[in-house]
Scaffold this active site. Structure first.
Site, short mmCIF file in Angstrom:
data_model
loop_
_atom_site.label_atom_id
_atom_site.label_comp_id
_atom_site.label_asym_id
_atom_site.label_seq_id
_atom_site.Cartn_x
_atom_site.Cartn_y
_atom_site.Cartn_z
N GLY A 11 0.97 -1.33 -0.17
CA GLY A 11 -0.02 -0.15 0.06
C GLY A 11 1.00 1.31 -0.07
N ARG A 13 1.55 3.57 -2.17
CA ARG A 13 1.00 4.96 -2.73
C ARG A 13 -0.12 5.58 -1.93
NH1 ARG A 13 0.01 3.49 -9.24
NH2 ARG A 13 2.48 3.77 -9.78
N VAL A 16 -0.80 6.04 4.28
CA VAL A 16 -0.07 5.65 5.35
C VAL A 16 1.19 4.94 4.86
CG1 VAL A 16 0.06 3.75 7.22
CG2 VAL A 16 -2.06 5.03 6.86
N TYR A 137 -16.13 -1.93 7.32
CA TYR A 137 -14.86 -1.94 7.32
C TYR A 137 -14.12 -2.11 8.84
CZ TYR A 137 -10.39 0.85 7.41
OH TYR A 137 -8.86 1.21 7.48
N ASN A 166 -7.36 9.16 13.56
CA ASN A 166 -7.71 9.74 12.00
C ASN A 166 -6.44 10.35 11.70
OD1 ASN A 166 -10.52 9.41 12.51
ND2 ASN A 166 -10.37 10.73 14.08
N HIS A 180 -11.65 11.34 3.74
CA HIS A 180 -12.05 11.89 5.24
C HIS A 180 -12.18 13.42 5.32
CE1 HIS A 180 -10.03 7.73 5.30
NE2 HIS A 180 -11.03 7.80 6.46
#
Length: 316
Positions: A11, A13, A16, A137, A166, A180
């Protein structure tokens, strides 16, 4: 981890993963590998198994996930639970099958019950009902936590589940349907400023309280935990203080330089009333966040301006 250890950032890209990748490079790790979704579809078991067998990875940061805000979670619940279950199941099992030394599973604080006592302590997991707007989720992420715990217990692996609060920062998703709250507000304020509009709509009442962690601080915390934490129990990464959505919107307005009004649309959902994590556990290990919200927003907005076309195009 040694500087030449083979480290896979799944992940890379995303918000995180890209922050973790930057941090590893900054710290001099020379053998960091990545694959984009076209090169390796983590939802496909055989592709994941082949990748791990060929690459002989030492360490894994599992930051790959299907993520989004309230709108996306409401509209695509099946996608969120299916894709996340597939991704984490395939990667965690392949890591075990190929003798990965250590894996970090990145979850989310939405795994905690909607009305859990604040701040959210790690022991609150599975003690109450979840927030309905992101339940699929959250259930997928809880399954990932339990998978790490179960593999550690049965197979003696070292898979650690980490729950960030967050997040926001460089490389965020600014798609208004899927983002978000902070990146959505940043884009709204920027476009309202550019178009000389008189007001910006903010979803909900503005009263919910949220904690916001700068993504580069998260990456610093993840690297710290990879070096210093070896436990099946979840551990939070956060700032340890929160702010109302209204206060965050006003701060964003200041950072962007928008001079109009805020209109709170109370017909839109607020989500969880408050979400602040208890950071005692990670603080006691010797780590704490360094970037305050205004500084982080200023850094993010500079990146947004310098990478505007890429930012509003969303992450591919």
């Amino acid at each position: 981890m040694k500087k030449n250890s083979k480290i896979y950032v799944a992940g890379h890209r995303g918000l995180v993963g890209s922050a973790i990748y930057r941090k590893l490079e900054e710290e001099g790790y020379s053998n960091v590998i990545t694959r984009n979704s076209k090169e390796l579809d983590l939802r496909e078991k055989h592709e994941v198994e082949q990748f791990f067998a060929e690459e002989e990875v030492d360490y894994v940061f599992l930051a790959a996930a299907k993520v989004g805000g309230i709108v996306a979670n409401n509209e695509y619940p099946a996608d969120f639970i299916r894709d996340n279950l597939l991704i984490q199941t395939n990667v965690i099992d392949a890591a075990y099958q190929n003798d990965v030394k250590k894996l970090m599973f990145l979850g989310s604080t939405c795994i905690y019950p909607k009305h859990a006592e604040q701040p959210l302590n790690e022991k609150a997991l599975l003690t109450g009902e979840l927030e309905p707007t992101n339940e699929p989720y959250a259930i997928a992420k809880i399954a990932g936590v339990k998978m790490c715990e179960s593999y550690n217990r049965q197979y003696g692996t070292n898979f650690i589940p980490v729950m960030p609060t967050n997040l926001y920062g460089i490389g965020d998703n600014f798609d208004l349907e899927k983002s978000h709250v902070l990146p959505a507000l940043m884009r709204k304020f920027h476009e309202a400023k550019e178009n000389n509009e008189g007001s910006v709509e903010v979803w909900g009442s503005g009263t919910p309280l949220r904690e916001f962690l700068y993504s580069d601080d998260l990456a610093d915390g993840c690297l710290f935990l990879m070096e210093h934490y070896n436990d099946s129990e979840i551990i939070n990464i956060g700032v340890g203080k929160d702010i109302s959505i209204k206060e965050a919107a006003l701060l964003m307005k200041e950072v962007v330089g928008f001079e109009g009004d805020l209109n709170f649309d109370t017909s839109k959902p607020d989500g969880t009333p408050r979400k602040l994590v208890d950071t005692t556990k990670i603080n006691d290990l010797g780590w704490s966040a360094k970037t305050d919200l205004k500084e982080g927003l200023e850094k993010t907005y500079r990146w947004f301006l310098e990478n505007h076309e890429k930012a509003i195009g969303g992450r591919k």
